[in-house]
Scaffold this motif. Sequence first.
Motif, short mmCIF file in Angstrom:
data_model
loop_
_atom_site.label_atom_id
_atom_site.label_comp_id
_atom_site.label_asym_id
_atom_site.label_seq_id
_atom_site.Cartn_x
_atom_site.Cartn_y
_atom_site.Cartn_z
N VAL A 1 0.83 -1.20 0.00
CA VAL A 1 0.00 0.00 0.00
C VAL A 1 0.86 1.26 0.00
N ALA A 2 1.87 1.28 0.86
CA ALA A 2 2.71 2.48 0.98
C ALA A 2 3.39 2.87 -0.34
N LEU B 1 -2.55 8.24 7.46
CA LEU B 1 -1.60 9.34 7.36
C LEU B 1 -0.83 9.31 6.05
N ILE B 2 -0.62 8.11 5.50
CA ILE B 2 -0.01 8.01 4.17
C ILE B 2 -0.92 8.67 3.13
N VAL C 1 -3.74 13.48 14.58
CA VAL C 1 -4.18 12.13 14.21
C VAL C 1 -3.26 11.08 14.82
N GLU C 2 -1.95 11.31 14.75
CA GLU C 2 -1.00 10.34 15.29
C GLU C 2 -1.14 10.23 16.81
N LEU C 3 -1.41 11.35 17.49
CA LEU C 3 -1.54 11.35 18.94
C LEU C 3 -2.63 10.39 19.39
N ALA D 1 9.84 7.56 4.76
CA ALA D 1 8.52 6.99 5.01
C ALA D 1 7.64 8.02 5.69
N SER D 2 6.32 7.89 5.48
CA SER D 2 5.38 8.76 6.17
C SER D 2 5.32 8.36 7.64
N THR D 3 4.41 8.98 8.39
CA THR D 3 4.34 8.82 9.84
C THR D 3 4.27 7.36 10.27
#
Length: 457
Positions: free
Chosen positions: A35-36, A81-82, A275-277, A323-325
Motif C-alpha cells: 500500500v505504501a 496518514l499516508i 491524528v498520530e496522537l 517513510a510517512s508517519t
Amino acid sequence: MLEKLFALSERGTDVKTEILAGITTFITMAYILFVAPSVMGAAGMDKNAVLIATCVASGLVTIAMGLFVNYPICLAPGVGLIAFYAFTVVLGMGVPWQVALGAVFISGLVFILLTVTHIRQMILEGIPHCLKAAITVGIGLFITIIGLKMSGLVSVVLTLSPDALAQTVANGGHYVAATNDTLFALGALDNPRHLVTLFGLFFTALLMGRGVNGALLIGILTTTALAYATGVATLPANFSPFVLPDFSNNAFFQLDILGAVHMGLITIIFTFTFVELFDSMGTMIGTASKAGLVDPKTGRFPGMGRALFVDACGVTIGSLLGASTVTAFVESAAGVGAGGRTGLTAVTCGVLFLLSLFLTPLMLLIPDVATSQALILVGALMLEGVRQIDFSDFTEVFPAFVTIVMMPFTYSIANGISAGLVAYPLMKLATGKGREVHPIVYGLAVLIVARYIFLSE
C-alpha cells in the motif's frame, strides 16, 4: 537469555507462542509493504525507495519497541496518514514530497517533546477508565470492519443513490437491498472468494474454541492453501521467492525540513500530530489492555512512557528514511490474540519486516481472504472490554458508546477517541459531576472542538 530479557514466564507465555504471535502480526500488517509504495508513488516518490523505507523503518522501530519496552506492539507507516500525506498535502496542496517529509519530521519532534515532558503520559492517565475500555472495544469493531471489507463479505456503499447501489451489484456481484437506506452491502455467498473466507473464519474459530496454540496463524496458512487449491488465489508469473533489494535508488535523508518551516505548514504539522496522537494512544491502550499489561490496582500501563517515546522517535526515523508517519499498528492486536504478551512478539515481527527486503514476492503469496478472517476474529476477542464499562451510570455509558461506534463508522480511531473525550466532560458537567473529570480531559475537549471547527482533515 530470552526468558531474562522478555520475562516470558512472568507474563504466562513462552518462546514458541511469542514467535508465532509475531509471525501472525506481521502477516496481518504485511499489506503496508504494498500500500505504501502505491500511494506514495502517486505523490511522485519512487516506489522502490518507499518500499525500502517502509521495511527498514517498520523493522527498526518495531524491534526497538520489543527490546526497550517489552510490549507486543508493532509499528509501521499508518495508512490514513499516508493517504493524507500523498493526496492532501502533496497532490492536493502542491507541496513537494521532500517538504512534506520535513513536516512529518517536525511533527515527530513535537511528539518527542510531548513525551519527554510527560504530557502524553498525563493525557493517557487522565483518560477515564470507561473510555479506556471503550477504546479497546472500538478498535475491535474497527478491525472487524477492516476484515469484512478486505474479504468482500461486506462492501461499503459510499453513496446512497439508487444508481450507485445498482452499480455496486453490477461490479461486485453483491446483494444489496433495493432502498436508499443501505450503507453496507452483503457479499454474494456463492462467490468462491467469500466461501474461502467463511471457511477460514469458522475453521480458525473452531481451533480457538478448542484452545489450539497458534490458531490464528494455522488458520491463515490453511486458508491460504485452500485459496490456491481452489483457484481463488494464483501464483504470479515468473514467481521467485527471493529478490535482492535495490538500494541505489532510496529516499534516505531527502526530507526538506527548512522548506516545511519556510512554507508555514502549521496546519499540516498539526494534523499529522493530532491524528498520530490519538491513533497511537488508542492502539497502545487497546493492545496493552488485551495483553494484560495494565496494573489492576492503579489502572496504569507500566512502561508506557518508554513505549510513547519509541513511538515518537519512530515518526522522525521514518521521515529520515523516506517513510510517512510511523505509528503503532492496530493489527498488533492479532499477535496479542495469538498469545503474544511480550516484546519478543514485536522483535519477531520487526525482523520479518527487515527480511521482507529480500522476501517481498513471498509476502505477496498471502491473499486477503487469509488475513481478513484473522482480523475479524481478533475483533471478536477485543469485545470483552465492554464488561469493564459501568452500565449503571449513563454518564459513563454514553461517552463509551460514542467512542465505540465512531471508530468503525467513521473509519478512524482518532475520531472515536475525540468523540468520547468531548462527550465525557459534557455529560459529567450537565449532571453535576464535573469534579469527576480530570482537568486534562477538559483541555483536550476544548482542543478537539477547536480542531474540528477550524481545521480540515
